[in-house]
Design a protein around this motif. Structure first.
Motif, PDB file in Angstrom:
ATOM      1  N   SER A 164       0.829  -1.202   0.000  1.00  0.00           N
ATOM      2  CA  SER A 164       0.000   0.000   0.000  1.00  0.00           C
ATOM      3  C   SER A 164       0.862   1.250   0.000  1.00  0.00           C
ATOM      4  O   SER A 164       0.582   2.220  -0.706  1.00  0.00           O
ATOM      5  N   PHE A 165       1.924   1.208   0.784  1.00  0.00           N
ATOM      6  CA  PHE A 165       2.784   2.387   0.907  1.00  0.00           C
ATOM      7  C   PHE A 165       3.438   2.743  -0.431  1.00  0.00           C
ATOM      8  O   PHE A 165       3.355   3.889  -0.891  1.00  0.00           O
ATOM      9  N   THR A 166       4.056   1.784  -1.066  1.00  0.00           N
ATOM     10  CA  THR A 166       4.691   2.088  -2.355  1.00  0.00           C
ATOM     11  C   THR A 166       3.633   2.548  -3.368  1.00  0.00           C
ATOM     12  O   THR A 166       3.889   3.436  -4.174  1.00  0.00           O
ATOM     13  N   MET A 168       0.831   4.193  -2.725  1.00  0.00           N
ATOM     14  CA  MET A 168       0.383   5.564  -2.495  1.00  0.00           C
ATOM     15  C   MET A 168       1.464   6.574  -2.826  1.00  0.00           C
ATOM     16  O   MET A 168       1.186   7.694  -3.226  1.00  0.00           O
TER      17      MET A 168
ATOM     18  N   GLU B 163      -5.501  10.650  -4.242  1.00  0.00           N
ATOM     19  CA  GLU B 163      -4.491  10.052  -5.120  1.00  0.00           C
ATOM     20  C   GLU B 163      -3.709   8.970  -4.384  1.00  0.00           C
ATOM     21  O   GLU B 163      -3.424   7.901  -4.936  1.00  0.00           O
ATOM     22  N   SER B 164      -3.385   9.253  -3.129  1.00  0.00           N
ATOM     23  CA  SER B 164      -2.709   8.211  -2.341  1.00  0.00           C
ATOM     24  C   SER B 164      -3.618   7.002  -2.168  1.00  0.00           C
ATOM     25  O   SER B 164      -3.170   5.850  -2.262  1.00  0.00           O
ATOM     26  N   GLY B 167      -3.918   4.909  -5.223  1.00  0.00           N
ATOM     27  CA  GLY B 167      -2.629   4.248  -5.408  1.00  0.00           C
ATOM     28  C   GLY B 167      -2.471   3.049  -4.509  1.00  0.00           C
ATOM     29  O   GLY B 167      -2.039   1.984  -4.940  1.00  0.00           O
ATOM     30  N   MET B 168      -2.816   3.221  -3.249  1.00  0.00           N
ATOM     31  CA  MET B 168      -2.602   2.090  -2.346  1.00  0.00           C
ATOM     32  C   MET B 168      -3.563   0.958  -2.617  1.00  0.00           C
ATOM     33  O   MET B 168      -3.251  -0.218  -2.393  1.00  0.00           O
ATOM     34  N   ASN B 197      -7.251  -1.111   2.997  1.00  0.00           N
ATOM     35  CA  ASN B 197      -6.858   0.239   2.614  1.00  0.00           C
ATOM     36  C   ASN B 197      -7.872   1.283   3.070  1.00  0.00           C
ATOM     37  O   ASN B 197      -7.509   2.421   3.356  1.00  0.00           O
TER      38      ASN B 197
END
Lengths: 218, 218
Positions: A164-166, A168, B163-164, B167-168, B197
């Motif tokens: 999840s971190f990468t 985001m 956006e984060s 992405g995650m 998430n």
DNA sequence: AACAAACTGTACCGCATGTTACAGTTTTGA
DNA sequence: TCAAAACTGTAACATGCGGTACAGTTTGTT
């Protein structure tokens, strides 16, 4: 099949490298289909026969190219060095370095061609995936687990947390550049992205550790 | 340039559609370079001349294909319907739907070809980007801002937060499928990803709102 | 029935591709 | 110095490409 064997000794190994470098540049710029052996020798001179002497076919040349470019991806952050940092500093350093590398024109071109050709060349997808996203996830997972142990808290699903971190950190930037605007973010933007997402992850981790048990879904 | 004009009336408009559909399937499967007009008419019969009568060139045919596929991307979640949900339910619904759509074979193939050809066809990158990632971010941003307003807390950077979040939710799945293993996640995996998430985002939001003003938590 | 528009099949053009052949030239190493 | 190995340049090959030409056939409309 071309029969004359190319030079296997040291002094002229540079010829192979010359071809490989120029071919990498060409393939990354034009893609597999649009790149051609003629364009390649237009760039570096010499004869097609030499190219085929070293690489046997366009397909094999392409695979060699991707392998060599993947190998040149820098270790995204020195593992040992990362392990010495505190959680926040480590996440900041890692995400900034990650952004810097992933948004570079060369990596973007590599990702583009791998994504495009992975159907016809399954090997290159595997090689890239293991070397880049997977490797990074492994290093980062080890790091946060070590931090958790040192800090006396637990992370329920460390691997998934890192994924999840990468995501985001990278996803939106990467997709924007892949689809529409290849301009990489400035160092300032990279810093902001890293800081925001590091804060976000820390927030999530501290909730989990404060609450003891996870705030299970309703 | 081919001169005979194709049929602009209703009854045989289906010919154009037939070509477009078959071409979409072919281009998505093989990519721009490997797809050819001959392969296309091998699939549907008829004459090259008809194809050129409708689409003038391979390049223009390709652009038409991408436009039509992008248009067929479903609204990722009915905006109005989303707006009726609480924060957690909305994030869950949105992320599950997002995963379902983004990891479908058809969307994967579309993303692949857009990413591959966006250099030569900048329009298609733009069209795709605006319709898919950008549109989704806008809808989701509006949603969380409305939730914040209703809940009496503030979100410092709503757009970047969204956006984060996307992405995650998406990044790792998408990259895995694009590079190495096109198998989409099961519904169970989708649910888990969405739940994890969503929890992560909620954790982050509640920290921020606690730090700011009155502790608003659901 | 008849006319025009739409469609088909085939053959063709020029060109670029991957790949091979080969005779000649340069480089290497002893 | 000299043969062997590596390299070069040119030409050729079969094939497939995007695109066009055109004469013939089907289809829709009246």
């Amino acid at each position: 099949m071309y029969s004359k064997k190319p030079n296997p000794n040291q002094t002229t190994v540079s010829k192979r490298e010359t071809i490989l470098d120029a071919a990498a540049e060409l393939f990354l710029k034009e893609g597999y289909g649009a790149a051609s052996i003629n364009k390649l020798i237009d760039r570096i001179g010499g004869s097609k026969a030499t190219v085929y002497g070293y690489f046997y076919s366009k397909e094999r040349l392409f695979e060699s190219i991707v392998e060599s470019i993947v190998e040149e991806i820098p270790d995204f952050i020195n593992g040992a060095q990362l392990m010495d940092l505190e959680l926040r500093e480590g996440l900041m350093a890692a995400s900034q370095r990650l952004l810097k590398i992933a948004t570079s024109p060369r990596h973007l071109a590599l990702a583009r061609i791998v994504i495009a050709e992975t159907d016809r060349f399954p090997e290159i997808g595997k090689i890239y995936y293991e070397r880049a996203p997977q490797h990074i996830c492994e290093v980062l997972t080890a790091f946060i687990q070590q931090c958790a142990m040192r800090g006396g808290f637990e992370i329920a699903h460390p691997r998934e947390t890192v994924e999840s971190f990468t995501g985001m950190v990278l996803h939106h930037q990467l997709f924007r550049q892949l689809c529409v605007n290849p301009t990489p973010p400035t160092d300032r933007e990279i810093h902001q992205l890293a800081a925001r997402n590091t804060n976000m992850l820390l927030a999530m981790l501290s909730i989990k550790s404060n609450a003891g048990k996870d705030p299970k879904r309703k």
